[in-house]
Design a protein around this motif. Structure first.
Motif, short mmCIF file in Angstrom:
data_model
loop_
_atom_site.label_atom_id
_atom_site.label_comp_id
_atom_site.label_asym_id
_atom_site.label_seq_id
_atom_site.Cartn_x
_atom_site.Cartn_y
_atom_site.Cartn_z
N ILE A 358 85.95 17.31 49.08
CA ILE A 358 86.67 18.08 48.06
C ILE A 358 85.96 17.86 46.73
O ILE A 358 85.91 16.73 46.23
N VAL A 368 87.16 22.93 48.19
CA VAL A 368 86.77 22.33 49.47
C VAL A 368 85.34 22.75 49.80
O VAL A 368 84.97 23.93 49.69
N LEU A 373 83.82 21.49 55.98
CA LEU A 373 84.78 22.16 56.86
C LEU A 373 84.15 22.53 58.19
O LEU A 373 84.79 22.44 59.24
N GLY A 639 90.75 19.94 58.42
CA GLY A 639 90.06 20.84 57.50
C GLY A 639 90.97 21.95 57.01
O GLY A 639 90.95 22.31 55.82
N ALA A 642 93.42 20.58 54.45
CA ALA A 642 92.78 20.41 53.15
C ALA A 642 92.64 21.74 52.43
O ALA A 642 92.91 21.85 51.23
N GLU A 643 92.20 22.77 53.16
CA GLU A 643 92.07 24.10 52.55
C GLU A 643 93.41 24.59 52.01
O GLU A 643 93.48 25.14 50.90
N VAL A 646 94.47 22.44 48.82
CA VAL A 646 93.61 22.71 47.66
C VAL A 646 93.83 24.13 47.16
O VAL A 646 93.83 24.37 45.95
#
Length: 941
Positions: A358, A368, A373, A639, A642-643, A646
């Motif tokens: 990140i 990200v 990813l 992944g 996280a996407e 964020v």
């Protein structure tokens, strides 16, 4: 295949015969689709690409032709010719063409829009009004409509505009050549409305090219060339350049015939229901880099389709999803995994060095890293995620390098007062104790760096670390004192940066309840104290453990201010599971700047032992990441989490755990349906040989394959609210059974017709030669026919339509039999009537037998439907029972922690909080009791 075939009818019905042909193609596909107004010569261009004089013609719907690629022997050329747009369209017609346009675009790897040039070029482009509805009809992520156009542009094919019959004095062709066929040159710069087709094309399609064509016959050549049908040399040159460009493009990534046909069925089903096509399950495969060389273990030649299978080449191995183990007995030659990339799982979870996960770049929002990813996307194992957070220059990176098994060349250590790590860095390593897990290490940007360009991102870095990891390590220096706790003010702000439920409101009344909910999904908290200078003992000299030291430090006192008390309060409230490690200084101060290069012999023995103890604890006790619903998180899932988080931060929103899990559940459950269908189809291909002798055999195979498919779905699916995706699986399995029955009947019919044709050939020859046109000929004919029928019954593997095929075949011979009967002079009229009546009686008997069998099959299908429902119900109930027991265990764990916390608060004198906890404890006990007494209720129907 040499002739075009209808793939999708105008009524949006998919042709099963075309799908069957498409599914046979196991090699990569180069799919070229064309669309445009009527009378513009679309079919002519398709025929030119196919190198044929006449193939495509009037094309209602979408027609398909499969051909070996003329220049790439490993690829198959798929040409899609679409019905031409009329001059004027009613609203109903406009919707129908919009659907066909949508399918054409999604299926192809290069899309051609073909028009004539009767005036300004942009006028012709404006006729493509279908493109304005594309973003509404195709969605990547259901919950991100504002980003849909951007996401679509990452998966749509290249757009090629063919402008036909351009005037001979036009300079457009020369300009296009000098600009590498850039389509922008043909567009008006004043078109600033976002809704114009031109702007939609430029916004949605990743690349746009244009080709101009002069008329094939110009004035001075009209008569001569029209008679010879020879195109003008300039037109021929333009055509060759166009063909060379189209055929030079790469194949549709990650797609073979089976995958393309499966996607087509899904797309058509959604459009038929007037629902947007959701590509969440398809996006991953579309983005993956495709390599057909890695398919060598699966590809097998198809005898009747030359060029369909690739040559064998020496290539690195690749790791496949669980349903696609190499050389597994369940692998079918007709299927390909839904996603395919160069990076194998083995490579993905054994990174040689860390990379930024990140990014926190100066003056920019958090972002990200797409390369990270891609690595996570290929890790299908559960992940144990360990994140470390703390002030900058406190030695966080060194500890993470120890966990990675590296003393050198890992996370950047740095040797100055300036922080090195920016954002969050990731290092994926094989778990040293669990071969089926991956260890994901997250090293974070140091908190409190005064030179940061984005100091406000400290809180987000802290919150993201908590959200993503299963074990959270807080690294500090010296001792756990008032100053160290003050630096943990980020923990008091978590309710401002994380939401558990979408419906949660920020209010004083609910603050405690919201923060209590954090304990359900927050990670284990590990406090690491570096350069520890105290003795682990109390004032009375009694020795204490590291954990006791932490708990004593977190004791709350009534005489402290609220500000001083908050970090302790929330650490205990948010992180009920806590652990502590203390470390001596690793080496003399002057050597610390070269800590990475110091051999272990120059490090403090106490420090080394403490480091080994810390690593051992993490390896032994750190659990795999789990989200609500008990779902183990894989690398790919991490992944996506996280996407999602964020993306919320970038939009100025607060990351919501419930929303993220629900969004990802939709993706995972769709993928679970896909996995289940792949397993079903692979097993059917292995276990079933068509035609079957009876329906029972087919249904038995279907039942075995369905049971396995449901299990695959159950293993991956979670939080399938209302069993929405299980119902989708039920429907798809039902359709597959209907399809199997259809192909089984067709295979039986074809087999029987071939056998009957061969057996009756001698009888046909005798009839043609007049052998039975003699006295007594009818009796001889009947004897010969009966002998052939007896032989027919002896032929094996004719399938369940054997009797029906025989009956139909004999019926086709009735005219010849009647002629022979009437011509037989040995029989009296009365005898002829008797023989005719016997033939009719036999036919009636056969018809009755056929009706009985059809009724029997209907009853079998009804029983099969009931059996299928019960199997879905059985496995659903088992999964719900498993989830119920997990929920009870989670409740009991939280209950135990709350009772311990209540006891501590009672001793510390915080009676108001004790009362609040008592209410939560009672609620937990009631929930446990209710869950124990009431079993799961099946809601599927």
């Amino acid at each position: 295949m040499t002739e075009p075939i209808c793939l999708v009818e105008s009524s949006l019905r998919v042709n099963p015969a075309a799908l069957a042909l498409l599914r046979k193609v196991t090699g990569p596909l180069h799919v070229v689709g064309i669309f445009g107004p009527k009378g513009t010569g679309k079919s002519f261009l398709m025929d030119q690409l196919a190198e044929q004089k006449k193939g495509f013609g009037a094309t209602p719907g979408i027609w398909m032709q499969l051909l070996p690629h003329p220049t790439k022997r490993d690829e198959t050329l798929v040409l899609l010719d679409t019905e031409g747009l009329p001059e004027q369209m009613e609203e109903e017609e406009e919707e129908a063409f919009s659907r066909l346009f949508c399918l054409d675009v999604l299926l192809c790897s290069i899309f051609i829009y073909n028009t004539k040039c009767d005036g300004e070029p942009q006028t012709e482009l404006d006729r493509l009004i279908c493109v304005r509805e594309l973003a509404n009809k195709v969605r990547i992520l259901e919950d991100c409509p504002s980003e849909n156009s951007f996401l679509l542009s990452s998966i749509l094919p290249e757009f090629v505009w063919c402008l036909r019959d351009v005037a001979s004095d036009s300079v457009w062709e020369e300009i296009l050549q000098t600009t590498n066929h850039n389509m922008d040159i043909l567009l008006s710069p004043t078109a600033d409305s976002e809704d114009t087709p031109a702007n939609c094309i430029q916004r949605l399609f990743p690349s746009q090219k244009a080709f101009c064509f002069r008329s094939p016959h110009v004035d001075e050549y009209v008569r001569e060339l029209f008679e010879s049908h020879t195109p003008h040399p300039i037109f021929q040159k333009q055509l060759e350049a166009f063909k060379e460009y189209i055929l030079s493009k790469g194949p549709k990534r990650c797609v073979n015939g089976e995958i393309l046909s499966s996607r087509l069925e899904q797309f058509v089903a959604a459009l038929s229901r007037n629902e947007p096509i959701l590509l969440e399950a398809v996006l991953e495969g579309s983005e993956a880099a495709f390599t057909w060389e890695d398919y060598e273990s699966f590809a097998e030649p198809i005898a009747d389709f030359p060029g369909a299978a690739p040559e064998r080449r020496e290539t690195p191995g690749i790791s496949l999803p669980s349903v696609w183990e190499p050389k597994s007995p369940l692998v079918s030659k007709h299927f390909l995994p839904p996603s395919w990339t160069f990076t194998s799982t083995a490579e993905a979870n054994d990174m040689k060095e860390p990379m930024c996960f990140i990014e926190n770049n100066p003056g920019k929002k958090l972002q990200v890293n797409q390369e990270a990813l891609e690595i996570l996307k290929n890790i299908q194992q559960p992940v144990v995620v360990v994140a470390i957070v703390g002030l900058y220059r406190t030695g966080k990176s060194y500890l993470m390098n120890r966990l990675a098994g590296k003393n050198k060349g890992g996370f950047s250590l740095g040797a100055t007062v300036q922080a090195n790590t920016k954002g969050i860095w990731m290092w994926c390593r094989p778990h040293p104790l669990r071969p089926d897990h991956t260890l994901v290490l997250l090293d974070t940007e140091g908190l409190g760096d005064v030179e940061k360009s984005n100091p406000e991102n400290d809180s987000w870095i802290f919150a993201l670390s908590v959200l993503l990891c299963s074990t959270f390590v807080y690294n500090s220096m010296g001792t756990i004192n008032h100053y160290a706790l003050e630096q943990l003010h980020f923990v008091t702000e978590l309710t401002e940066h994380i939401k558990v439920k979408a419906s949660a409101k920020k209010s004083c009344e609910r603050e405690d309840r919201i923060s209590d909910a954090f304990a359900w999904f927050f990670p284990t908290f590990v406090w690491v104290v570096r350069d520890f200078v105290l003795q682990l003992e109390l004032e009375d000299g009694r020795s204490i453990t590291e954990d006791e030291y932490l708990e004593n430090s977190l004791q709350r006192r009534k005489d402290t201010t609220e500000k001083q008390d908050l970090p302790k309060k929330y650490l205990r409230q948010y992180f009920p599971v806590r652990k502590c490690f203390v470390f001596d200084c690793p080496a003399p101060r002057k050597k610390l700047k070269n800590l990475e290069d110091l051999p272990e012999s120059e490090l403090s023995p106490e420090f080394l032992e403490q480091a080994r103890s810390f690593c051992h604890y993490i390896f032994e006790n750190a659990q795999a990441k789990v989200v609500q619903g008990g779902r183990l998180v894989t690398g790919a899932f991490l992944g996506k989490l996280a996407e999602t988080y964020v993306d919320a931060i970038r939009r100025g929103a607060v990351p919501c755990v419930e929303n993220a899990v629900l969004v990802l559940a939709q993706t995972e459950n769709s993928a679970a349906v896909g996995d289940a269908m792949l397993r079903y189809e692979a097993m059917v291909d292995l276990l079933l040989t068509l035609p079957t002798e009876d329906m029972a055999e087919l249904l038995e195979v279907h039942a075995r394959c369905e049971e396995e498919a449901i299990q695959v779905f159950m293993d991956r699916a979670f939080k399938d609210e209302g069993q929405e995706h299980q119902r989708k699986l039920m429907n798809q399995l039902r359709l597959k059974l209907e399809e199997l029955c259809h192909w089984n009947e067709q295979a039986s019919w074809d087999r029987c017709q071939a056998v009957l044709t061969e057996l009756f050939q001698q009888l046909e020859d005798k009839i043609a030669s007049g052998n039975y046109s003699v006295p007594g000929g009818y009796q001889q004919f009947m004897e010969d026919q009966q002998q052939i029928v007896t032989m027919y019954h002896m032929v094996p593997e004719k399938g369940l339509r054997a009797s029906e095929a025989l009956q139909e075949f004999l019926k086709s011979k009735e005219t010849a039999a009647k002629s022979i009967l009437q011509a037989d002079q040995n029989l009296t009229n009365k005898q002829k009537e008797i023989e005719a009546e016997k033939a009719r009686a036999e036919a009636s008997k056969q018809e009755a037998e056929l009706q009985r069998r059809l009724q029997q099959q209907t009853e079998q299908m009804a029983r099969e439907k009931e059996r299928s429902f019960e199997e879905h119900k059985r496995q659903l109930m088992a999964k719900m029972e498993e989830d119920r027991m997990k929920l009870i265990a989670d409740h009991e764990k939280i209950l135990s922690q709350r009772i311990q916390e209540q006891s501590r608060l009672q001793k510390e004198g915080f009676h108001q909080e004790v009362s609040r906890l008592q209410g939560e404890i009672q609620s937990l006990r009631a929930s446990i009791s209710q869950n124990r007494s009431s079993g799961p209720t099946c809601v599927i129907s």
